[in-house]
Enzyme design. Structure first.
Site, PDB file in Angstrom:
ATOM      1  N   CYS A   1      60.841  52.494  -1.962  1.00 14.48           N
ATOM      2  CA  CYS A   1      61.810  53.060  -2.916  1.00 14.48           C
ATOM      3  C   CYS A   1      61.505  54.499  -3.307  1.00 14.48           C
ATOM      4  O   CYS A   1      62.250  55.415  -2.976  1.00 14.48           O
ATOM      5  CB  CYS A   1      61.860  52.180  -4.160  1.00 14.48           C
ATOM      6  N   LEU A   2      60.386  54.697  -4.040  1.00 13.20           N
ATOM      7  CA  LEU A   2      60.170  55.998  -4.671  1.00 13.20           C
ATOM      8  C   LEU A   2      60.052  57.170  -3.694  1.00 13.20           C
ATOM      9  O   LEU A   2      60.548  58.255  -3.980  1.00 13.20           O
ATOM     10  CB  LEU A   2      58.940  55.954  -5.598  1.00 13.20           C
TER      11      LEU A   2
END
Ligand SMILES: NC(=O)c1ccc[n+]([C@@H]2O[C@H](COP(=O)([O-])OP(=O)(O)OC[C@H]3O[C@@H](n4cnc5c(N)ncnc54)[C@H](O)[C@@H]3O)[C@@H](O)[C@H]2O)c1
Length: 433
Positions: free
Chosen positions: A270-271
């Site tokens: 994600c990040l």
């Protein structure tokens, strides 16, 4: 029976496309409350395991799956034809970045193409994959309307970001409020009704774009704050200040501050990825997303900073990095998960190998790890074996490690996670970020 009634009575049939970290727990929740649920995946191994009642994810125990499969309430398939018979479809396929850092929505398109092929009656379709604002309306909607069906009339389309946090025992799928935004108000209401069956709180928003942006705000918020705190670590290092002590003291402020922690670099699915979906879309609209790019640069520098730290510490001990035995503890992107996607440990190992270090690793969750062309195997360790390496680098702070024992045995520890906090004996051997 109308779709609304089928959902309220839990008689709707549900398909989840993509049985990964997001899709499998979601499918299990639907099946648990009584919906007949089918998971569709291109990975035959995953489908076969599911049908045997076996989980392949740490967060989903076999005991959650087995009774549902036995009752025939949950099954897996690789055949999209089942979409003909389902009432609601949730799309949970990957959204990676291309090498050029541009969004790769080809998995969403592949799934939407199949949904469109079998669409034809009152169906609810929800996209869950994290993506840039506009994807649901600009990409999925035209594919579904190609055959002449109309959103809001013949089918309902919505976006609902997934917020699952693998490894988090406190917040599971049903405890995390779910945001939904439809292409039409009826689509929003229908998606809300469906999720209310499995999730405690559902938060409707005015459009699919808003729902898409919510997820990107959340992940960009984390990524930028981690970038900021990584910069604080770099500045503190120059000034001879312990950044961990600073954060701990700042976190005593009861308002207006939220602690984030530095680390060896961003990892996970994600990040390191999602904010670049947003900066790409912003760029297309003539807006440079400067915070995202800046935080990206700082976070990207962190693995190299870890190498600098190891190099300096060895130098202090009259040793060179070339030929040094470096033992990496933890290679997953965060503690207590088995996911190595985008893990900084891989980049750190690559750099160490390039510099001529002799690298080995241990991770209780990762028996094998490919770094470039080399396949490493996790090596078990003891107090005695740690004495023989030149440096132990703690990259992931798994809770199962006995850090006191590690500090006692290893000659030098590079601690990128503050895992050795509170250990006073052997402090002089520990180098923190
Ligand atoms: N992992 C997380 O913590 C997390 C959290 C929130 C949101 N997300 C987002 O959710 C989405 C899915 O992530 P994930 O971590 O579950 O990915 P994953 O890689 O674990 O799972 C995706 C699954 O989709 C399958 N798949 C790929 N193409 C397919 C196709 N055309 N048809 C059917 N199946 C297909 C893959 O085989 C895989 O099993 C991504 O957009 C991700 O950014 C992930």
């Amino acid at each position: 029976m109308s779709l609304r009634n089928k959902i309220s009575r839990r008689e709707a049939k549900i398909a989840v496309i993509g049985l990964g970290y997001v899709g499998l727990p979601l499918a299990v929740e639907f099946a648990k409350v009584g919906f007949e649920t089918v998971g569709i995946d291109v990975d035959r191994g995953r489908v076969a395991n599911l049908n045997k009642g076996k989980s392949y994810l740490l967060d989903v125990p076999d005991k959650d799956i087995r009774p549902l499969v036995r009752k025939g309430r949950l099954k897996g398939t690789g055949d999209y034809k089942v979409l003909k018979e389902v009432d609601a479809v949730s799309i949970c396929v990957p959204t990676p970045l291309r090498k050029t850092k541009e969004p790769d929505v080809s998995y969403i398109m592949a799934a939407a193409r199949e949904v469109a092929r079998y669409a034809g009656r009152e169906q609810l379709i929800i996209l869950e994959s994290t993506t840039y604002p506009g994807t649901t309306r600009e990409i999925v909607l035209p594919m579904l309307e190609e055959k002449g069906l109309k959103a809001g009339k013949d089918f309902y389309l919505a976006f609902s970001p997934e917020r699952v946090d693998p490894g988090n025992c406190r917040y599971k799928t049903r405890d995390i409020p779910k945001v939904v935004g439809g292409i039409t108000p009826r689509g929003t209401r229908m998606a809300k009704l469906l999720y209310e069956q499995i999730i405690k709180e559902v938060v409707p928003v005015s459009s699919t774009e808003t729902a898409e942006m919510v997820k990107l705000l959340e992940n960009t918020f984390r990524m930028v704050n981690i970038g900021l705190v990584n910069e604080m670590a770099l500045i503190s290092n120059r000034l001879g200040i312990d950044v961990w002590e600073v954060i701990e003291a700042a976190a005593t402020k009861p308002f207006g501050f939220m602690p984030f922690y530095p680390g060896p670099g961003l990892g996970g699915h994600c990040l390191p990825i999602d904010p670049f979906y947003l900066s790409w879309k912003a760029r297309l609209n003539d807006f440079p997303a400067r915070f995202i790019d800046l935080a990206g640069d700082i976070n990207h520098f962190m693995p190299r900073y870890v190498i600098e730290k190891i190099n300096e510490a060895l130098n202090e001990r009259r040793k060179s990095l070339k030929g040094a035995k470096i033992f990496i503890l933890g290679v997953t992107y965060k503690r207590d998960v088995d996911d190595v996607r985008e893990s900084p440990a891989i980049e750190i190992m690559e750099m160490l190998l390039r510099k001529g270090a002799v690298v080995s690793y241990n991770d209780p969750y990762v028996p094998e790890l490919r770094v470039n062309t080399t396949l490493f195997k996790s090596v078990s360790f003891s107090g005695r074996s740690l004495k023989e390496v030149d440096c132990v680098a703690i990259i992931t702070d798994h809770t199962s490690y006995d850090y006191r024992q590690i500090v006692k045995s290893a000659p030098l520890i590079i601690d990128t996670r503050n895992a050795t906090k509170g250990i006073s004996k052997g402090r002089d051997k520990i180098v923190r970020l």
